[in-house]
Design an enzyme around this catalytic site. Structure first.
Site, PDB file in Angstrom:
ATOM      1  N   PHE A 149      -4.010 -15.982  23.808  1.00 36.07           N
ATOM      2  CA  PHE A 149      -4.770 -17.073  24.423  1.00 36.07           C
ATOM      3  C   PHE A 149      -4.597 -18.375  23.628  1.00 36.07           C
ATOM      4  O   PHE A 149      -4.027 -19.359  24.124  1.00 36.07           O
ATOM      5  CB  PHE A 149      -6.243 -16.631  24.523  1.00 36.07           C
TER       6      PHE A 149
ATOM      7  N   THR B  11     -14.045 -19.574  21.046  1.00 37.50           N
ATOM      8  CA  THR B  11     -13.189 -20.523  21.757  1.00 37.50           C
ATOM      9  C   THR B  11     -12.980 -20.021  23.182  1.00 37.50           C
ATOM     10  O   THR B  11     -12.924 -18.812  23.405  1.00 37.50           O
ATOM     11  CB  THR B  11     -11.846 -20.667  21.001  1.00 37.50           C
TER      12      THR B  11
ATOM     13  N   ARG C 188     -14.815 -10.881  26.619  1.00 36.87           N
ATOM     14  CA  ARG C 188     -15.599 -11.920  25.944  1.00 36.87           C
ATOM     15  C   ARG C 188     -16.640 -12.480  26.896  1.00 36.87           C
ATOM     16  O   ARG C 188     -16.513 -12.390  28.119  1.00 36.87           O
ATOM     17  CB  ARG C 188     -14.693 -13.055  25.489  1.00 36.87           C
TER      18      ARG C 188
ATOM     19  N   TYR D 281     -12.095  -5.692  12.335  1.00 34.49           N
ATOM     20  CA  TYR D 281     -11.755  -7.108  12.480  1.00 34.49           C
ATOM     21  C   TYR D 281     -12.287  -7.922  11.292  1.00 34.49           C
ATOM     22  O   TYR D 281     -11.529  -8.647  10.650  1.00 34.49           O
ATOM     23  CB  TYR D 281     -12.356  -7.615  13.790  1.00 34.49           C
TER      24      TYR D 281
ATOM     25  N   LYS E 100      -9.785  -9.358   8.494  1.00 32.50           N
ATOM     26  CA  LYS E 100      -9.606 -10.796   8.260  1.00 32.50           C
ATOM     27  C   LYS E 100      -9.991 -11.177   6.837  1.00 32.50           C
ATOM     28  O   LYS E 100      -9.395 -12.069   6.233  1.00 32.50           O
ATOM     29  CB  LYS E 100     -10.435 -11.601   9.264  1.00 32.50           C
TER      30      LYS E 100
ATOM     31  N   ASP F 172       6.607  -6.084  16.699  1.00 28.27           N
ATOM     32  CA  ASP F 172       5.339  -5.727  16.069  1.00 28.27           C
ATOM     33  C   ASP F 172       5.454  -6.022  14.571  1.00 28.27           C
ATOM     34  O   ASP F 172       6.340  -5.485  13.905  1.00 28.27           O
ATOM     35  CB  ASP F 172       5.091  -4.234  16.315  1.00 28.27           C
TER      36      ASP F 172
ATOM     37  N   TYR G 120      -1.463 -15.568  -2.653  1.00 23.07           N
ATOM     38  CA  TYR G 120      -0.143 -16.224  -2.544  1.00 23.07           C
ATOM     39  C   TYR G 120      -0.231 -17.676  -3.004  1.00 23.07           C
ATOM     40  O   TYR G 120       0.715 -18.220  -3.568  1.00 23.07           O
ATOM     41  CB  TYR G 120       0.407 -16.118  -1.112  1.00 23.07           C
TER      42      TYR G 120
ATOM     43  N   ASN H  14       3.779  -8.803  19.942  1.00 24.61           N
ATOM     44  CA  ASN H  14       4.094  -7.456  20.428  1.00 24.61           C
ATOM     45  C   ASN H  14       3.476  -7.205  21.808  1.00 24.61           C
ATOM     46  O   ASN H  14       3.605  -6.119  22.365  1.00 24.61           O
ATOM     47  CB  ASN H  14       3.624  -6.374  19.433  1.00 24.61           C
TER      48      ASN H  14
HETATM   49  N1  UDP Z   1     -22.242 -10.872  25.645  1.00 24.97           N
HETATM   50  C1  UDP Z   1     -23.084 -10.656  26.731  1.00 24.97           C
HETATM   51  N2  UDP Z   1     -22.542 -10.217  27.898  1.00 24.97           N
HETATM   52  C2  UDP Z   1     -21.201  -9.987  28.045  1.00 24.97           C
HETATM   53  C3  UDP Z   1     -20.337 -10.216  26.946  1.00 24.97           C
HETATM   54  C4  UDP Z   1     -20.903 -10.648  25.747  1.00 24.97           C
HETATM   55  O1  UDP Z   1     -24.309 -10.856  26.638  1.00 24.97           O
HETATM   56  O2  UDP Z   1     -20.796  -9.599  29.170  1.00 24.97           O
HETATM   57  C5  UDP Z   1     -22.819 -11.376  24.384  1.00 24.97           C
HETATM   58  C6  UDP Z   1     -22.493 -10.515  23.164  1.00 24.97           C
HETATM   59  O3  UDP Z   1     -23.472  -9.509  22.995  1.00 24.97           O
HETATM   60  C7  UDP Z   1     -22.502 -11.550  22.049  1.00 24.97           C
HETATM   61  C8  UDP Z   1     -22.070 -12.850  22.708  1.00 24.97           C
HETATM   62  O4  UDP Z   1     -22.235 -12.636  24.115  1.00 24.97           O
HETATM   63  O5  UDP Z   1     -23.806 -11.711  21.538  1.00 24.97           O
HETATM   64  C9  UDP Z   1     -20.631 -13.224  22.425  1.00 24.97           C
HETATM   65  O6  UDP Z   1     -19.823 -12.107  22.655  1.00 24.97           O
HETATM   66  P1  UDP Z   1     -18.233 -12.145  22.672  1.00 24.97           P
HETATM   67  O7  UDP Z   1     -17.786 -10.743  22.995  1.00 24.97           O
HETATM   68  O8  UDP Z   1     -17.742 -13.219  23.543  1.00 24.97           O
HETATM   69  O9  UDP Z   1     -17.740 -12.503  21.195  1.00 24.97           O
HETATM   70  P2  UDP Z   1     -18.366 -12.450  19.722  1.00 24.97           P
HETATM   71  O10 UDP Z   1     -18.897 -13.813  19.483  1.00 24.97           O
HETATM   72  O11 UDP Z   1     -19.452 -11.413  19.677  1.00 24.97           O
HETATM   73  O12 UDP Z   1     -17.210 -12.112  18.873  1.00 24.97           O
END
Ligand code: UDP
Length: 331
Positions: free
Chosen positions: A30, A196, A207, A166, A170, A75, A180, A51
């Site tokens: 993305f 984002t 998301r 994750y 990171k 990959d 480095y 990948n």
């Molecule tokens: N969330 C939600 N409904 C959805 C997807 C996500 O209420 O269908 C909430 C999730 O619990 C989190 C926030 O939205 O508190 C952001 O979630 P996302 O998965 O976008 O990314 P995050 O910021 O958690 O990495």
């Protein structure tokens, strides 16, 4: 690289000699694909490595015939990355699953691309004396106890929870990148990307913005996890890419960590209401069980450092950004 046709790499030394060259790992993702577009606009030669685990060829299809663009499907962990040419001015390392459902599904891959994959990209940068940018994440702050989050905050992270693949991946990548800088004087910088959104988010990536828009447009219930009082701050992708390039190109950022994100903070239920209203949807907003995954309660970047060092701040309002994103999802 097993199974890949690498014949086009024969001419790559000429390719990279002809202008400023940038390598983008995760370039079919993305944010990565928007970064490739921006660098091509800036007349760079761009080598994109992906990948396609969570990236999508459709994101870069329009670039494939461009003579300034090369795509290497590989990959970073399991393939030997050979034949990148003999120089690169910039290495932008973005490769990693990044949405919670995807990095949980590909948890081992996420840990390995952030450790072994980062090592590989740092080695390339060291050998080529390139500028290196690590795309890290606000997730390194975990479920933060400091708000808003400054780069100096060490975070509050569960090292063995389901988000750890994750978060800790990171955090390892950041530690390796800093070594480095200390040991080899590689010209590194680290950005921590906050939430984002924008065109080319994958419909199925789980998301919040892509879920809510897809649900609202199809008349399905908009699913808030928990009460929806948890907050996030959403940055439009073009602002993010401007910040990435400005950080990558500035000598003032060498050896530094920089938050990139939009400080405009909303509760998740507010974003649900906004999306339902903007799409003129009849969808109901419903509440489901809270995610059992150390879901951060609050998230907002302090971007003072980015303002000072690279004179960057987001310009696209949430209203305008959502309009663009909704239009994309309709198409
Ligand atoms: N969330 C939600 N409904 C959805 C997807 C996500 O209420 O269908 C909430 C999730 O619990 C989190 C926030 O939205 O508190 C952001 O979630 P996302 O998965 O976008 O990314 P995050 O910021 O958690 O990495």
């Amino acid at each position: 690289m097993a199974g890949e046709d690498l014949s086009f790499l024969d001419g790559l030394n000429d390719f990279v000699q002809e202008g400023i060259t940038s390598i983008v790992s995760g370039g079919a993702g993305f944010i990565g694909s928007h970064l490739c577009d921006r660098l091509i606009d800036k007349k760079h030669r761009v080598i994109c490595i992906d990948n396609l685990l969570t990236g999508n060829l459709n994101n870069i299809r329009h670039l494939l015939e461009n003579p300034a663009f090369k795509f290497i499907k590989a990959d970073l962990v399991s393939d030997e990355i050979k034949g990148l040419g003999n120089r690169a001015d910039y290495v932008y390392h973005l490769a990693s699953p990044a949405s919670p459902p995807k990095y949980r599904k590909y948890s081992i891959e996420t840990l390995l691309v952030n450790s072994q994959g980062t090592y590989k990209m740092l080695e390339i940068s060291r050998q080529y004396k390139s500028n290196f940018l690590l795309a890290s994440t606000s997730e390194v702050y975990g479920d933060p106890k400091e708000h808003p989050q400054k780069e100096t905050y060490y975070g509050y992270v569960n090292p063995t929870g389901v988000r750890a693949c994750y978060d800790e991946g990171k955090r390892f990548a950041e530690a390796l990148t800093m070594e480095y800088y200390r040991k080899y004087k590689t010209k590194i910088r680290i950005i921590r990307i906050f939430n984002t959104y924008g065109p080319r988010m994958q419909i199925s990536d789980g998301r919040v913005v892509s879920n809510f828009i897809t649900q609202a447009l199809s008349g399905k219930a908009v699913t808030i996890y928990g009460k929806g009082n948890q907050t996030r701050s959403f940055c439009y992708v073009s602002d993010m890419v401007e910040g990435i390039v400005a950080t990558g190109e500035s000598s003032a950022t060498a050896g530094k960590i920089i938050n990139l994100g939009n400080p405009h903070e909303l509760k998740i239920r507010e974003i649900a209401e906004l999306i339902v209203s903007k799409t003129a949807s009849r969808s109901k907003i419903i509440h489901q069980d809270k995610r059992l995954d150390d879901d951060p309660e609050l998230r907002r970047p302090d971007i003072t450092r980015a303002r000072k060092l690279i004179n960057w701040h987001p310009k696209v309002s949430l209203g305008r950004g959502l309009d663009e994103t909704i239009a994309y999802f309709k198409r």
